[in-house]
Design a protein around this motif. Structure first.
Motif, mmCIF file in Angstrom:
data_model
loop_
_atom_site.group_PDB
_atom_site.id
_atom_site.type_symbol
_atom_site.label_atom_id
_atom_site.label_comp_id
_atom_site.label_asym_id
_atom_site.label_seq_id
_atom_site.Cartn_x
_atom_site.Cartn_y
_atom_site.Cartn_z
ATOM 1 N N LEU A 10 42.881 44.283 35.580
ATOM 2 C CA LEU A 10 42.273 44.799 36.809
ATOM 3 C C LEU A 10 41.423 46.039 36.526
ATOM 4 O O LEU A 10 40.351 46.215 37.115
ATOM 5 C CB LEU A 10 43.365 45.114 37.837
ATOM 6 N N GLU A 14 37.311 46.390 37.072
ATOM 7 C CA GLU A 14 36.692 47.456 37.869
ATOM 8 C C GLU A 14 35.797 48.337 37.009
ATOM 9 O O GLU A 14 34.682 48.695 37.424
ATOM 10 C CB GLU A 14 37.763 48.300 38.558
ATOM 11 N N ALA A 281 45.188 38.947 41.262
ATOM 12 C CA ALA A 281 44.577 39.441 42.498
ATOM 13 C C ALA A 281 43.968 38.262 43.244
ATOM 14 O O ALA A 281 43.626 37.234 42.645
ATOM 15 C CB ALA A 281 43.504 40.485 42.197
ATOM 16 N N THR A 282 43.837 38.401 44.541
ATOM 17 C CA THR A 282 43.204 37.372 45.362
ATOM 18 C C THR A 282 41.712 37.669 45.478
ATOM 19 O O THR A 282 41.248 38.749 45.110
ATOM 20 C CB THR A 282 43.819 37.355 46.773
ATOM 21 N N ALA A 284 40.197 38.268 48.167
ATOM 22 C CA ALA A 284 40.088 39.392 49.102
ATOM 23 C C ALA A 284 40.297 40.721 48.386
ATOM 24 O O ALA A 284 39.591 41.708 48.653
ATOM 25 C CB ALA A 284 41.096 39.236 50.236
ATOM 26 N N GLU A 285 41.255 40.746 47.462
ATOM 27 C CA GLU A 285 41.517 41.985 46.713
ATOM 28 C C GLU A 285 40.378 42.294 45.747
ATOM 29 O O GLU A 285 40.049 43.468 45.516
ATOM 30 C CB GLU A 285 42.846 41.852 45.967
ATOM 31 N N LYS A 287 37.289 41.615 46.368
ATOM 32 C CA LYS A 287 36.223 42.164 47.220
ATOM 33 C C LYS A 287 36.449 43.642 47.527
ATOM 34 O O LYS A 287 35.495 44.416 47.668
ATOM 35 C CB LYS A 287 36.117 41.359 48.510
ATOM 36 N N VAL A 288 37.716 44.042 47.620
ATOM 37 C CA VAL A 288 38.038 45.461 47.831
ATOM 38 C C VAL A 288 37.581 46.280 46.616
ATOM 39 O O VAL A 288 37.004 47.361 46.759
ATOM 40 C CB VAL A 288 39.556 45.651 48.063
ATOM 41 N N ILE A 289 37.827 45.745 45.421
ATOM 42 C CA ILE A 289 37.378 46.416 44.195
ATOM 43 C C ILE A 289 35.855 46.488 44.166
ATOM 44 O O ILE A 289 35.277 47.538 43.858
ATOM 45 C CB ILE A 289 37.896 45.672 42.946
#
Length: 332
Positions: A10, A14, A281-282, A284-285, A287-289
């Motif tokens: 992760l 990022e 991670a999904t 959606a997660e 997209k948060v990153i």
């Protein structure tokens, strides 16, 4: 080396995405003439830095590289806002705006440039490693350069001394295939740059520079060898740059189809796919990153835009002056 866990993947995603978007933003503001001079972007080569940082001890290890040098200091801890401000030529930059794109530098975070002379950093990297050995430190220096710099005579002189003095240095050729615009196959009678280490009996070998896992493992082995007194290693990281050598590069030496083919093994996509496959991670997660990265880049741009220009006296403060210099004749 630390285990490559869910958290590592992760972080890699990022970090690499931020480096990519940071460079994309620089390309955009360069076209607007907010960044002047030359601009060399790292797009496509991010796995090398991600893997290297995972294997390094950032409390003591050091790095030196060439002019494609914006994201390495960020990875080592330099405030990215200051890096962008430096490219803008602003007073809040890493060198108060005096270094610009090719000369990012941070003594605090052990990042020693940023060098515009092709291959100029290679002997300097060995010199930094010599300093550590002389003072009894177990720190290791990563000395990075491109495939074009591998043709410089200084590389051979440095390899010879590094082996003779058993220096704690890892020489890293980031082979993106084209130097400034000439393919590797046209600059030597062999394409395996790593074999240059064989003439000095230096441990050496090729590495898949598009895969951060393979990069991390290769760097870990080399760094641990150096830290334990085993001397230098020479790694050829086979990678690819998606943009030209610099922003002024018309890229006539390759086809768009070739670039698209290499994008199929984009290191960021590789990591993202693995994250989703292993359910780290999904979507959606992810997209948060992505949103967090976008906001960080915007923050860097805002900081650079709003920062003041350096005072004129700053230019003179870094110029050596000796009033009684013997070869200057003063008019009466």
């Amino acid at each position: 080396m630390q285990k490559i866990t869910k958290e590592v993947y992760l972080k890699w995603y990022e970090d690499m995405l931020f480096w990519r978007k940071f460079e994309d933003k620089l390309a955009a503001v360069y076209i607007q003439q907010k960044v002047r001079g030359f601009l060399h972007l790292y797009n496509g080569q991010e796995a090398i830095l991600a893997g290297a940082l995972h294997a390094m001890d950032l409390t003591k290890d050091k790095m030196i590289t060439a002019y494609r040098n914006h994201v390495q200091p960020i990875g080592m801890g330099v405030d990215p806002r200051r890096v962008m401000a430096e490219l803008y030529g602003k007073g809040t930059g890493t060198s108060q705006g005096l270094g610009g794109s090719m000369h990012i530098f941070s003594k605090e975070h052990r990042f020693y440039g940023g060098h515009g002379i092709v291959g100029g950093q290679i002997p300097l990297g060995a010199g930094i490693a010599f300093g550590d050995k002389y003072h009894g430190s177990d720190a290791v220096t990563l000395c990075c350069f491109g495939d074009g710099a591998a043709r410089q005579g200084s590389l051979h002189e440095t390899f010879n001394l590094a082996m003779l003095w058993n220096l704690p240095v890892v020489f890293v050729c980031e082979n993106n295939g084209y130097a400034m615009g000439t393919s590797v196959e046209r600059t030597a009678n062999h394409e395996d740059i790593w074999k240059l280490g064989l003439g000095y009996e230096m441990p050496c070998g090729p590495v898949d520079g598009m895969n951060p896992v393979k990069v991390a493992k290769a760097f870990d082995e080399a760094i641990q060898r150096a830290r334990k007194g085993g001397g230098p290693t020479f790694l050829e990281l086979k990678t690819y740059r998606y943009r030209g050598h610099s922003m002024s590069d018309a890229q006539h030496y390759r086809t768009k189809a070739e670039v698209e083919e290499y994008k199929k093994i984009d290191p960021i996509t590789q990591v993202k796919d693995l994250i989703l496959e292993k359910k780290y991670a999904t979507e959606a997660e992810i997209k948060v990153i992505d949103k967090r990265v976008k906001d960080r880049v915007a923050e860097c741009e805002k900081f650079a835009e709003e920062s003041p220009w350096p005072e004129k006296n700053v230019m003179y403060d870094v110029v050596y002056e000796q009033e009684d210099y013997p070869f200057i004749q003063h008019k009466l």
